[in-house]
Design an enzyme around this catalytic site. Structure first.
Site, PDB file in Angstrom:
ATOM      1  N   HIS A  75     -25.949 -28.996 -23.392  1.00 59.10           N
ATOM      2  CA  HIS A  75     -24.896 -28.324 -23.862  1.00 59.10           C
ATOM      3  C   HIS A  75     -25.890 -27.144 -23.435  1.00 59.10           C
ATOM      4  O   HIS A  75     -26.855 -27.146 -23.855  1.00 59.10           O
ATOM      5  CB  HIS A  75     -24.133 -28.137 -24.738  1.00 59.10           C
ATOM      6  CG  HIS A  75     -23.654 -29.636 -24.792  1.00 59.10           C
ATOM      7  ND1 HIS A  75     -22.079 -29.868 -23.233  1.00 59.10           N
ATOM      8  CD2 HIS A  75     -23.059 -30.258 -25.733  1.00 59.10           C
ATOM      9  CE1 HIS A  75     -21.998 -31.039 -24.268  1.00 59.10           C
ATOM     10  NE2 HIS A  75     -22.703 -31.233 -25.372  1.00 59.10           N
ATOM     11  N   GLU A 111     -23.363 -29.151 -31.830  1.00 60.29           N
ATOM     12  CA  GLU A 111     -21.958 -30.079 -32.066  1.00 60.29           C
ATOM     13  C   GLU A 111     -22.692 -30.852 -32.925  1.00 60.29           C
ATOM     14  O   GLU A 111     -23.803 -30.435 -32.920  1.00 60.29           O
ATOM     15  CB  GLU A 111     -21.804 -30.823 -30.817  1.00 60.29           C
ATOM     16  CG  GLU A 111     -22.345 -31.325 -29.890  1.00 60.29           C
ATOM     17  CD  GLU A 111     -21.822 -32.604 -28.833  1.00 60.29           C
ATOM     18  OE1 GLU A 111     -20.827 -31.825 -27.999  1.00 60.29           O
ATOM     19  OE2 GLU A 111     -22.292 -33.479 -28.522  1.00 60.29           O
ATOM     20  N   HIS A 151     -28.330 -35.840 -25.050  1.00 59.30           N
ATOM     21  CA  HIS A 151     -27.848 -36.543 -25.799  1.00 59.30           C
ATOM     22  C   HIS A 151     -26.651 -37.489 -24.694  1.00 59.30           C
ATOM     23  O   HIS A 151     -25.886 -36.876 -23.233  1.00 59.30           O
ATOM     24  CB  HIS A 151     -26.650 -35.915 -26.516  1.00 59.30           C
ATOM     25  CG  HIS A 151     -26.066 -34.903 -26.179  1.00 59.30           C
ATOM     26  ND1 HIS A 151     -26.207 -33.633 -25.598  1.00 59.30           N
ATOM     27  CD2 HIS A 151     -24.404 -35.095 -26.332  1.00 59.30           C
ATOM     28  CE1 HIS A 151     -25.330 -32.920 -25.774  1.00 59.30           C
ATOM     29  NE2 HIS A 151     -23.968 -33.968 -25.725  1.00 59.30           N
ATOM     30  N   ARG A 203     -24.010 -32.058 -16.666  1.00 60.82           N
ATOM     31  CA  ARG A 203     -24.027 -33.635 -16.713  1.00 60.82           C
ATOM     32  C   ARG A 203     -25.478 -34.659 -15.884  1.00 60.82           C
ATOM     33  O   ARG A 203     -25.660 -33.472 -14.811  1.00 60.82           O
ATOM     34  CB  ARG A 203     -22.346 -34.420 -16.140  1.00 60.82           C
ATOM     35  CG  ARG A 203     -22.444 -35.808 -16.257  1.00 60.82           C
ATOM     36  CD  ARG A 203     -21.587 -36.843 -15.293  1.00 60.82           C
ATOM     37  NE  ARG A 203     -19.473 -35.683 -16.842  1.00 60.82           N
ATOM     38  CZ  ARG A 203     -19.056 -35.541 -15.552  1.00 60.82           C
ATOM     39  NH1 ARG A 203     -19.261 -35.828 -14.290  1.00 60.82           N
ATOM     40  NH2 ARG A 203     -18.349 -34.755 -16.016  1.00 60.82           N
TER      41      ARG A 203
HETATM   42 ZN    ZN Z   1     -22.211 -33.099 -26.352  1.00 61.50          ZN
END
Ligand code: ZN
Length: 320
Positions: free
Chosen positions: A105, A123, A180, A200
């Site tokens: 991200h 996150e 991740h 991605r």
């Molecule tokens: Zn994520």
């Protein structure tokens, strides 16, 4: 008199989750949490969300049926009169039957510039369940941007990706720029910034409706932090924490997250602009209202005294 009473007493905001189907999802949200899921590939339960892609409604009481986004807009007093335009956090439960794509991200600055003013995404994950040999992808093994770029362009995924072992009760913070992925078999409670911007990096060459999902190679190379933070700094064991106490798991620029294990009873004063709570294990009650595994609720500003009873585990969070 009655009107006055209503004005003073702010309700606990129990929420109806929004479910998402995905190629990697399964049935554990029904099996383990008893949710009425829409299908056999349910990957996500958006439990506390005001995001346009999944806006929760209030389950009961005077605001029954109202969207969380609308409450945020029309009843700022419930959230301590915030100055941000949108509900800042999103809490999800993820059931990964299969591996999720490997992703990264952006931070706020990159997202603002390249994603139409959107927020970046920080996150964190609390591992709810998983197999004996469970692992996550956190970080990578490239030593420089050039090496990172070469490894991605040449598809040297096994060399690039760093897997770390995890178990039920582990907690992991994922800062922007961290490569991740959640691996198959894991159930995770995720607390994140209210954003959906994901790049991605690699999707295991899988097909959805006969086509591969889009990759975001250049954006990924732009935002991935090199070198990655060390593996042992990434995971925190949150299994044996003191009972009947708010145990802080992380405090970063966007949120604070706690784990709370109640045995017997615990009372405290709700002193945050608002406090999100998710019941992840057991049963009990809050101020006399029954609680069970899978309940998610918000304690509004000025709620006052909170009385938790029973044998329950909760993950709580507040926004910064
Ligand atoms: Zn994520």
């Amino acid at each position: 008199m009655e009107r006055n009473y209503k004005l003073k007493m702010k309700p606990i905001l129990f929420l109806n989750p929004v479910f998402k189907q995905s190629i990697w999802g399964g049935r554990q949200l029904k099996v383990k949490f008893g949710y009425d899921i829409p299908g056999d590939n349910t990957g996500e339960c958006w439990a506390v969300s005001a995001h346009p892609n999944g806006d929760c409604t209030v389950k009961e009481g005077i605001y029954e049926g109202v969207f969380l986004s609308e409450l945020w807009e029309k009843h700022p007093e419930l959230f301590g009169n915030p100055c941000t335009d949108r509900f800042p956090l999103l809490v999800k439960i993820i059931d990964a039957k299969e591996d999720l794509s490997i992703q990264v991200h952006p931070d706020d600055a990159y997202a603002r510039e390249h994603e139409n003013g959107s927020l970046g995404k920080t996150e964190c994950w609390y591992i709810l369940d998983g197999p004996e040999d469970a692992a996550l992808v956190v970080g990578h093994n490239a030593g420089s941007k050039e090496e990172l770029s070469d490894m991605i362009h040449q598809g040297r995924w096994i060399e690039l990706i760093r897997e770390i072992p995890v178990k039920k009760g582990d907690f992991i913070q994922i800062n922007p720029g961290t490569v991740h992925a959640i691996k198959g078999g894991l159930m995770i409670l995720e607390t994140q910034q209210n954003s959906d911007i994901t790049y991605r990096v690699y999707d295991y060459d899988r097909l959805t409706d006969g086509k591969p999902r889009a990759l975001h190679v250049q954006q990924s190379i732009d935002v991935i932090t090199v070198p990655a933070a060390s593996a042992d700094k990434s995971v925190k064991d949150a299994r044996q924490l003191p009972k009947n106490k708010m145990n802080e798991l992380i405090s970063c620029d966007y949120y604070t997250v706690w784990k709370l294990e109640v045995e017997g009873s615990l009372s405290f004063e709700q002193s945050y602009p608002f406090l999100i709570m998710s019941v992840i294990e057991g049963e009990g009650s809050i101020n006399g209202r029954a609680l069970q595994k899978g309940d998610h609720f918000i304690l509004p500003d000025g709620f006052g005294n909170v009385e938790l009873q029973g044998k329950i585990q909760l993950i709580a969070s507040c926004a910064k």
